[in-house]
Enzyme design. Structure first.
Site, PDB file in Angstrom:
ATOM      1  N   CYS A 276       7.884  26.572 -68.351  1.00 15.24           N
ATOM      2  CA  CYS A 276       7.561  27.142 -67.045  1.00 15.24           C
ATOM      3  C   CYS A 276       6.446  26.287 -66.439  1.00 15.24           C
ATOM      4  O   CYS A 276       6.330  25.107 -66.761  1.00 15.24           O
ATOM      5  CB  CYS A 276       7.164  28.614 -67.173  1.00 15.24           C
ATOM      6  SG  CYS A 276       5.642  28.890 -68.098  1.00 15.24           S
ATOM      7  N   TYR A 277       5.639  26.843 -65.574  1.00 20.44           N
ATOM      8  CA  TYR A 277       4.562  26.062 -64.956  1.00 20.44           C
ATOM      9  C   TYR A 277       3.438  25.743 -65.938  1.00 20.44           C
ATOM     10  O   TYR A 277       3.073  24.595 -66.135  1.00 20.44           O
ATOM     11  CB  TYR A 277       3.963  26.820 -63.762  1.00 20.44           C
ATOM     12  CG  TYR A 277       4.906  26.988 -62.623  1.00 20.44           C
ATOM     13  CD1 TYR A 277       5.128  25.973 -61.706  1.00 20.44           C
ATOM     14  CD2 TYR A 277       5.596  28.185 -62.445  1.00 20.44           C
ATOM     15  CE1 TYR A 277       6.007  26.131 -60.648  1.00 20.44           C
ATOM     16  CE2 TYR A 277       6.473  28.361 -61.399  1.00 20.44           C
ATOM     17  CZ  TYR A 277       6.676  27.328 -60.495  1.00 20.44           C
ATOM     18  OH  TYR A 277       7.551  27.490 -59.462  1.00 20.44           O
TER      19      TYR A 277
END
Length: 98
Positions: free
Chosen positions: A64-65
């Site tokens: 993810c981020y």
């Protein structure tokens, strides 16, 4: 067995050693702007198809981020029968620019 954490360095080594399923759960625009080579973008639009086709015996690494959202997702995939599911520590922001 619950999901595990994986460092960027471990993932880099693993990608050179054996098949890995690498998925990216960021938004489509972020994925399009840049992602780890070989990663599949997974979202609500294709989750069902991914679950139907994925090889659950391969290690699954969720990106993810920053490595926060991927923990919940890795846990979810673990519950869906993946033998090894990992959350990428630090997420895409920790991946070295290539």
């Amino acid at each position: 067995m619950p999901f595990k954490h994986m460092s960027v360095a471990t993932l880099q080594s693993l990608l050179n050693e054996k098949p890995v399923t690498l998925i990216d759960i960021r938004d489509p625009a972020s994925f399009a702007a840049g992602h780890i080579e070989g990663a599949q973008h997974i979202g609500n639009h294709n989750l069902e198809q991914f679950l139907a086709e994925a090889d659950r015996s391969l290690p699954l690494v969720v990106c993810c981020y920053h490595g926060n959202s991927s923990q919940g997702a890795a846990d979810y995939f673990n519950q869906q029968g993946f033998e090894e599911s990992y959350s990428l520590d630090g997420g895409f922001t920790a991946w070295p620019a290539s």
